[in-house]
Motif scaffolding. Structure first.
Motif, PDB file in Angstrom:
ATOM      1  N   ALA A 175      -5.777  -0.426   8.076  1.00 38.52           N
ATOM      2  CA  ALA A 175      -5.107  -0.502   9.379  1.00 38.52           C
ATOM      3  C   ALA A 175      -5.205  -1.912   9.958  1.00 38.52           C
ATOM      4  O   ALA A 175      -4.272  -2.404  10.605  1.00 38.52           O
ATOM      5  CB  ALA A 175      -5.722   0.518  10.339  1.00 38.52           C
ATOM      6  N   SER A 211      -2.849  -4.325   8.138  1.00 37.94           N
ATOM      7  CA  SER A 211      -1.458  -3.975   8.415  1.00 37.94           C
ATOM      8  C   SER A 211      -1.032  -4.359   9.827  1.00 37.94           C
ATOM      9  O   SER A 211       0.167  -4.308  10.142  1.00 37.94           O
ATOM     10  CB  SER A 211      -1.251  -2.467   8.214  1.00 37.94           C
ATOM     11  N   VAL A 255      -2.029  -2.821  12.707  1.00 39.49           N
ATOM     12  CA  VAL A 255      -1.896  -1.666  13.599  1.00 39.49           C
ATOM     13  C   VAL A 255      -2.532  -2.009  14.944  1.00 39.49           C
ATOM     14  O   VAL A 255      -3.634  -2.552  14.978  1.00 39.49           O
ATOM     15  CB  VAL A 255      -2.574  -0.421  12.984  1.00 39.49           C
ATOM     16  N   SER A 274       4.974  -8.820   6.665  1.00 41.60           N
ATOM     17  CA  SER A 274       4.146  -7.863   7.402  1.00 41.60           C
ATOM     18  C   SER A 274       4.431  -6.440   6.951  1.00 41.60           C
ATOM     19  O   SER A 274       3.515  -5.621   6.802  1.00 41.60           O
ATOM     20  CB  SER A 274       4.405  -7.994   8.911  1.00 41.60           C
ATOM     21  N   ALA A 275       5.712  -6.121   6.732  1.00 40.79           N
ATOM     22  CA  ALA A 275       6.058  -4.793   6.222  1.00 40.79           C
ATOM     23  C   ALA A 275       5.542  -4.617   4.797  1.00 40.79           C
ATOM     24  O   ALA A 275       5.048  -3.539   4.430  1.00 40.79           O
ATOM     25  CB  ALA A 275       7.577  -4.604   6.260  1.00 40.79           C
ATOM     26  N   PHE A 324       1.789  -3.834   4.570  1.00 39.54           N
ATOM     27  CA  PHE A 324       1.509  -2.445   4.928  1.00 39.54           C
ATOM     28  C   PHE A 324       1.743  -1.540   3.720  1.00 39.54           C
ATOM     29  O   PHE A 324       1.008  -0.570   3.499  1.00 39.54           O
ATOM     30  CB  PHE A 324       2.390  -2.030   6.104  1.00 39.54           C
ATOM     31  N   HIS A 325       2.755  -1.877   2.923  1.00 43.30           N
ATOM     32  CA  HIS A 325       3.033  -1.107   1.706  1.00 43.30           C
ATOM     33  C   HIS A 325       1.877  -1.184   0.721  1.00 43.30           C
ATOM     34  O   HIS A 325       1.326  -0.158   0.300  1.00 43.30           O
ATOM     35  CB  HIS A 325       4.303  -1.638   1.033  1.00 43.30           C
ATOM     36  N   GLY A 340      -1.972  -1.512   3.133  1.00 45.15           N
ATOM     37  CA  GLY A 340      -2.173  -0.501   4.161  1.00 45.15           C
ATOM     38  C   GLY A 340      -2.020   0.916   3.658  1.00 45.15           C
ATOM     39  O   GLY A 340      -2.698   1.838   4.130  1.00 45.15           O
ATOM     40  N   GLN A 362       5.813  -3.839  16.664  1.00 46.19           N
ATOM     41  CA  GLN A 362       4.917  -3.635  15.524  1.00 46.19           C
ATOM     42  C   GLN A 362       4.896  -2.175  15.082  1.00 46.19           C
ATOM     43  O   GLN A 362       4.897  -1.883  13.874  1.00 46.19           O
ATOM     44  CB  GLN A 362       3.499  -4.095  15.887  1.00 46.19           C
ATOM     45  N   LEU A 391       5.907  -0.711  11.382  1.00 42.93           N
ATOM     46  CA  LEU A 391       4.999   0.099  10.574  1.00 42.93           C
ATOM     47  C   LEU A 391       5.604   1.474  10.259  1.00 42.93           C
ATOM     48  O   LEU A 391       5.475   1.975   9.131  1.00 42.93           O
ATOM     49  CB  LEU A 391       3.665   0.266  11.300  1.00 42.93           C
ATOM     50  N   SER A 436       8.303   1.093   7.665  1.00 42.67           N
ATOM     51  CA  SER A 436       7.687   0.760   6.385  1.00 42.67           C
ATOM     52  C   SER A 436       7.063   2.004   5.755  1.00 42.67           C
ATOM     53  O   SER A 436       7.200   2.242   4.543  1.00 42.67           O
ATOM     54  CB  SER A 436       6.621  -0.315   6.581  1.00 42.67           C
ATOM     55  N   ALA A 437       6.375   2.823   6.572  1.00 42.94           N
ATOM     56  CA  ALA A 437       5.797   4.070   6.067  1.00 42.94           C
ATOM     57  C   ALA A 437       6.880   5.031   5.602  1.00 42.94           C
ATOM     58  O   ALA A 437       6.735   5.713   4.576  1.00 42.94           O
ATOM     59  CB  ALA A 437       4.931   4.715   7.143  1.00 42.94           C
TER      60      ALA A 437
END
Length: 564
Positions: A345, A348, A350, A382-383, A386-387, A390, A456, A460, A463-464
């Motif tokens: 987190a 990523s 968060v 940033s995306a 997260f992949h 994150g 943000q 996220l 991206s999720a």
């Protein structure tokens, strides 16, 4: 000289020499006490230059204390403490000794006020850190360590040459803003770039870090590359060439990390990605971007160490960190799972976690400076992080399919170290004020505005969603045993092949030239003998060494006769 006039790095370097002499609980207590003493030493420092020495007409500054060196000094010493606690289960003293000396060398470099002092500590970090790679104990670790050492020593050679050229050009070796106005600056820039894992010279990072032991990788993740970030910020702030370099660093590791099976190598690519944000901040060169670089280096050391510690715990208990061989470990290692998620987190970005309050400063600086393309690349990066860090790291290690592996939870010392790092990741994210107070320039920035948080969270969430869709449709690259081809192919295959061919051609040319020269000399000697009737027996029969000795004797005889 008081202790406040001595570099805190020497506290760790000197103290590390006693580690092999201690045993059992005494060694464990000493490993924790030593960085605590280092933190106390840091608190005694006052701003200014201390430990100055005149050497060959130049002023060497062993201890320069300012806001830049202090913010990195604090986080390096905290990292040394966390890493030492994490290493308490290791019985062999080599890793702990090398790790503490390595941390001390990095801290000594941070407080160096001139290029020669920087060079000494720069090379010490290389020599001490390679022992952590070799501590992996495998043939591949030894080979990776040799390649790592070659790159790190090469960086030091460039730094030394650049310092000499800079001294001849400016008359000074002060470690201050250098720039790219002369050849010395370019050499030093290249030295810093190698250690910062610039594109095309980055492969030493992904090659060596996954080969180290679980303890060695945690130490390695904290110091080498962040020392390079500090050096770039000190010497090349506002150098616009760093902006495209940093943007490229944030983007290309994503594609390798997504397809990589070794989860520690995924984290190594992710480390490269995060360094790119810091390099962009240095290149922009505003107070906001430089504060963002320092803040992001601070938070990155913590959450990256936390992620490497969680994967190190998995490696220690299960014996592998291959994504294709893991899954379902949350049943056996619930605390490690929680700590890994906190690190994921944080990296990523968060909200309420440390990465958000530092990375957003760099993104804002890029936006305020109208670097539209760079800002878009950073947003994409940033995306991407997260992949692959994150989601991918905790998902494939602790969830995904159940691998059937059952093991004990991580040792207590590992859990304590991960707990400290996790607490700091959350604490900084919730209350960034204390971190902002350490930064090099006054901070006038609010990370928790509605626009920042909303943007943000949207990034996220989408991206999720993309990850979920790719997994559901089975488009996402599966975890499988494979070797991914990176630019290291150039260094390992193409360059040696080219070098071998070039050496053969050069050897043939040298032999031909040598034969031609000998033939020419022989012809000339014969011509002289025929013309003047000279006896060249001495030249024919005496080798070069004896001829040199004969000349020396003749000169000594001449001098003796002259003075008598």
């Amino acid at each position: 000289m008081t202790i406040a006039e001595i570099s805190p790095g020497l506290t760790l370097i000197g103290g590390s020499l006693l580690i092999p002499l201690l045993r059992g609980r005494l060694r464990s207590a000493y490993l924790v006490l030593l960085p605590l003493l280092g933190l106390a030493h840091l608190s005694l420092l006052s701003m200014g230059e201390f430990g100055t020495v005149q050497f060959l007409g130049q002023k060497l500054v062993l201890l320069r204390v300012d806001r830049w060196s202090m913010v990195f000094g604090w986080i390096f010493m905290i990292a040394a403490l966390i890493s030492s606690i994490y290493a308490l289960h290791v019985r062999a003293p080599l890793q702990a000794t090398a790790g503490v000396a390595y941390a001390g060398s990095a801290i000594g470099a941070v407080f160096a006020g001139d290029l020669m002092t920087l060079f000494v500590f720069w090379e010490l970090t290389a020599v001490t850190s390679v022992l952590l790679v070799w501590a992996g104990g495998t043939v591949s670790a030894y080979r990776a360590g040799m390649r790592y050492l070659f790159m790190q020593i090469g960086s030091g050679v460039l730094l030394f040459c650049g310092a000499v050229v800079q001294m001849n050009a400016t008359g000074s070796i002060a470690f201050e803003h250098i720039g790219l106005d002369g050849p010395g600056g370019w050499l030093i820039f290249a030295a810093f770039g190698i250690k910062c894992a610039f594109p095309f010279v980055h492969t030493w990072l992904q090659d060596s870090y996954p080969e180290a032991s679980e303890v060695g990788t945690v130490f390695l993740s904290a110091f080498t590359t962040k020392l390079a970030v500090y050096a770039l910020a000190r010497g090349f702030a506002g150098t616009e060439l760093l902006i495209p370099i940093g943007a490229l660093m944030t983007a290309f590791p994503i594609f390798f990390a997504v397809i990589e099976n070794d989860l520690r190598k995924v984290l190594a690519y992710s480390l490269n990605n995060q360094l790119g944000f810091m390099v962009v901040g240095i290149g922009i060169g505003t107070e906001l971007s430089l504060n963002g670089t320092a803040a992001h280096a601070f938070t990155h050391i913590l959450y990256k160490a936390l992620l490497f510690m969680s994967m190190g715990a998995v490696l220690y208990r299960v014996g592998t960190v291959k994504g294709s061989e893991l899954g379902g470990l949350y049943k056996s290692m619930p605390l490690t799972t929680v700590f890994c998620i906190i690190g994921a987190a944080s990296i990523s970005g968060v909200p309420l976690f440390s990465g958000f309050v530092s990375k957003s400063m760099i993104l804002s600086a890029a936006g305020y400076g109208s670097y539209v393309v760079t800002w878009a690349v950073l947003l994409f990066a940033s995306a991407g992080v997260f992949h692959h860090s994150g989601i991918k790291i905790p998902y494939f290690a602790f969830f995904a399919h159940d691998s059937g592996k059952r093991c004990k939870e991580a040792p207590l010392n590992m859990l304590v170290a991960m707990g400290i790092a996790a607490f700091l990741c959350i604490g900084i994210g919730v209350m960034p004020g204390p971190l902002y107070a350490l930064l090099p320039y006054a901070v006038d920035y609010q990370p928790y505005t509605a626009s920042h948080v909303l943007a943000q969270m949207q990034l996220l969430m989408f991206s999720a969603l993309a990850f979920s869709v790719l997994m559901w449709t089975r488009i996402y690259p599966p975890e499988m045993r494979a070797i991914n081809l990176d630019f290291d192919w150039f260094w390992r295959r193409l360059l040696p092949t080219f070098g071998g061919t070039a050496a053969k051609v050069a050897g043939a040319a040298h032999r031909a030239a040598d034969a031609t020269a000998k033939s020419t000399v022989r012809s000339a000697r014969i011509a002289i003998e025929r013309t003047h009737g000279l006896d060249s027996r001495l030249a024919k029969t005496w080798p070069t060494g004896r001829m040199g000795l004969a000349v020396l004797i003749l000169l000594l005889g001449y001098l003796l006769l002259y003075y008598v």
